[in-house]
Scaffold this active site. Structure first.
Site, PDB file in Angstrom:
ATOM      1  N   SER A   1      -9.887   1.629   2.821  1.00 32.13           N
ATOM      2  CA  SER A   1      -9.005   2.389   1.977  1.00 32.13           C
ATOM      3  C   SER A   1      -7.943   1.546   1.265  1.00 32.13           C
ATOM      4  CB  SER A   1      -8.297   3.450   2.813  1.00 32.13           C
ATOM      5  OG  SER A   1      -7.408   2.850   3.742  1.00 32.13           O
TER       6      SER A   1
ATOM      7  N   SER B   1     -10.181  -0.582   7.023  1.00 34.62           N
ATOM      8  CA  SER B   1      -9.520  -0.423   5.716  1.00 34.62           C
ATOM      9  C   SER B   1      -8.757  -1.642   5.201  1.00 34.62           C
ATOM     10  CB  SER B   1      -8.567   0.767   5.759  1.00 34.62           C
ATOM     11  OG  SER B   1      -9.283   1.965   5.683  1.00 34.62           O
TER      12      SER B   1
ATOM     13  N   LYS C   1       0.844  -1.204   0.000  1.00 33.89           N
ATOM     14  CA  LYS C   1       0.000   0.000   0.000  1.00 33.89           C
ATOM     15  C   LYS C   1       0.876   1.250   0.000  1.00 33.89           C
ATOM     16  CE  LYS C   1      -3.933   1.963   2.588  1.00 33.89           C
ATOM     17  NZ  LYS C   1      -4.819   1.804   3.758  1.00 33.89           N
TER      18      LYS C   1
END
Lengths: 95, 485
Positions: free
Chosen positions: B151, B175, B76
């Site tokens: 997210s 997330s 990420k």
């Protein structure tokens, strides 16, 4: 409770985020619907509840005050939008 | 070649250790598939050239004792990676190249893995659909025009779409678990203090945790073992006895007591979610566990609490973006004008909204009514779990109140977007570990997940329950490669 445009202007100033009239109106709408949802907390009586300030419920550890990163001036300045030798450059502050 | 990307992390590690595959073979395969997958928009920055060099170097002198020998992995874009651009999905960090490495990624490279690139995410991890990213929305490999969740949407999409064998995300309110559920993969949010936050772009410091996202529970356990270390560079890192999660993984969960909280049966929850939950309860019983009805009475207050605590911490954390030290800078007539324009142009709408909420609840005259109130309710939510864990070893719930939704469906209504995290947020507020495992499909064929919540530091237990249930569920993700060019 309702958040008006004057409050939005005040928060935007505190947040250091400039907001034009159109955006301010949209933000007021959004924040009002979010706060309406948040108001639910007032259903609860919490006078005798101790606030949770740290999830781990441990005291933070002290560490000795010693320099571990040496000569990283260049690394620190590397990502600055504008610099002059070893300094960050900002718009003139003192007239 | 295509077969390589279908293999799980555990299989790839085994094949590299047995010299059936080289790191170069594996890295090449994932790069090729990633290159054909641009339509998913899972990557913000790729590091393919360098990855291939590292793989070749690894193969020249392979260290096969490592836990992730020569395994390519994308992460990420919230983790700082030395000399590789790190944007947090924001325009304001569009040109930021860290000069240091996050502890979690450092741990991963230390065990032999190789960085493939940085994966898309909601801006500063604020979002539940990956639509707030400055770099565009991410497609869900399950179906076109479907959000992957958020997210960690790019991370979920990349694992489900087989662009990386495994990845790491971060979870502040769901997330990792919500996108895992939306894409049919496994996602673990560890106990607060388990994985170091050093070098992770901060959102809400008392809630943020990094964790693995994987194709299966065993892979997930292996990566958790690598990333969970005590770190003196994070003052909230906790020094506790960490298990060898993958080695100690067992399907024997006989006699484990699993709580079923009645408050998670929310109004308007689709019948298929309720059905999935019931099926989950049956699977747990089939594995030898005992299920017990429990109550977590303050559950419905978790989201309102979260939307005070998280924005308050975010408004404080994001004060650092001032256009002076790093990141985007707008031109201004004076210093204050420069700050205000930089932040107005550099932050997207959702991030600005949250900074404003946070600033408001912390501002003079409102602190007690909002922030202090939220901290008190947070305590009540944590007490609920403490009380429940006197009777049970873990808790089973659905991961999300619905399956993945269409791109654009919820962008105009922030509250309906926030409701996505209704089952995941309480876990962050209480600092507990939670894992989402794929458990079925809805009528449209989209994946649905179940969440297992554990006691603090009891990752091994929820991994074991997930491992046992995974076998019974026997979930197969329906990936058609529709996006491959």
């Amino acid at each position: 409770m309702s958040i008006d445009l004057k409050t939005i202007k005040h928060i935007s100033k505190l947040s250091r985020i400039s907001v034009d009239e159109k955006r301010a109106e949209k933000l007021a709408d959004d924040l009002n619907s979010i706060f309406e949802f948040i108001e639910k907390l007032n259903e609860l009586k919490t006078d005798d509840v101790k606030p949770l300030t740290s999830i781990a419920e441990t005291t933070l550890k002290f560490r000795s005050d010693e320099i571990k990163s040496k000569n990283i001036r260049e690394q620190i300045i590397k990502n600055s939008p504008e610099d002059n030798e070893d300094y960050f450059v900002v718009p003139k502050v003192i007239e | 070649m295509s077969d390589i990307t279908k293999q799980s992390l555990t299989e790839l590690v085994e094949n590299i250790k047995n010299k059936k595959l080289s790191s170069t073979d594996v890295t090449k395969a994932f790069i090729q598939r990633s290159e054909k997958s641009s339509e998913l928009n899972a990557y913000i920055t790729d590091d393919f050239t360098s990855a291939l060099d590292k793989a070749k170097k690894f193969d020249q002198k392979p260290n096969l004792d490592l836990k992730l020998p020569g395994i390519p992995m994308a992460v990420k874009d919230l983790f700082c990676t030395k000399n590789v651009k790190t944007t947090a999905g924001s325009k304001i960090l569009n040109n930021f190249v860290p000069t240091y490495e996050s502890t979690v990624t450092e741990n991963i490279w230390h065990e032999g893995a190789i960085l493939l690139g940085k994966l898309n995410c909601d801006e500063f991890a604020m979002g539940s659909s990956n639509e707030t990213s400055h770099f565009g929305n991410v497609q869900n490999p399950i179906d076109k025009n479907l959000v992957p969740g958020g997210s960690s949407g790019g991370s979920a999409s990349a694992v489900a779409g087989q662009l990386t064998p495994i990845t790491i995300g971060t979870d502040t309110g769901g997330s990792i678990r919500q996108p895992a559920s939306f894409t049919g993969i496994v996602g673990l949010k560890p106990t607060y203090g388990s994985c170091s936050r050093y070098g992770i772009v901060a959102f809400a410091s008392s809630l943020d945790q990094a964790g693995p996202m994987a194709q299966n529970v065993k892979d997930c356990a292996l990566l958790q073992e690598v990333i969970s270390t005590y770190d003196s560079k994070d003052s909230t890192s906790i020094n506790f006895k960490r298990n060898h999660y993958s080695k100690e993984l067992t399907k024997n969960i006989k006699g484990k007591k699993i709580g079923i909280p009645k408050e998670y049966r929310v109004d308007g929850m689709p019948k298929e979610i309720e059905d999935l939950w019931q099926k989950g309860i049956q699977y747990a019983k089939d594995c030898g566990a005992e299920t017990i009805d429990i109550s977590l009475p303050h559950t419905s207050y978790a989201l309102p609490t979260y939307y005070i605590v998280a924005p308050a911490e975010a408004s404080s954390n994001l004060a650092r973006y001032d256009g002076v030290k790093y990141g985007y800078r707008a031109k201004g007539e004076n210093l204050i004008d420069m700050y205000e324009k930089t932040r107005s142009e550099g932050f997207g709408a959702e991030v600005q909204r949250r900074i404003m909420i946070g600033t408001y609840v912390l501002s003079s005259g409102y602190y007690d009514a909002y922030y202090l109130k939220a901290q008190k309710v947070r305590k009540l939510i944590k007490n609920d779990f403490d009380e429940a864990y006197k009777r049970v070893d873990a808790i089973l719930t659905p991961s999300t109140p619905s399956s993945a939704f269409k791109i654009g469906e919820k962008t105009n209504d922030p509250v309906s977007m926030y409701l996505n995290d209704i089952f995941t947020v309480p876990v962050n507020l209480a600092g507990l570990p939670g894992i989402s495992i794929p458990a079925g499909h809805d009528t449209k064929g989209y994946p649905l997940g179940l969440q297992i919540i554990g006691k603090a530091f009891d990752e091994q237990n929820i991994l074991n329950i997930a491992f046992a249930m995974e076998e019974k569920i026997n979930f197969k993700n329906k990936i058609t490669d529709w996006w491959i060019k």
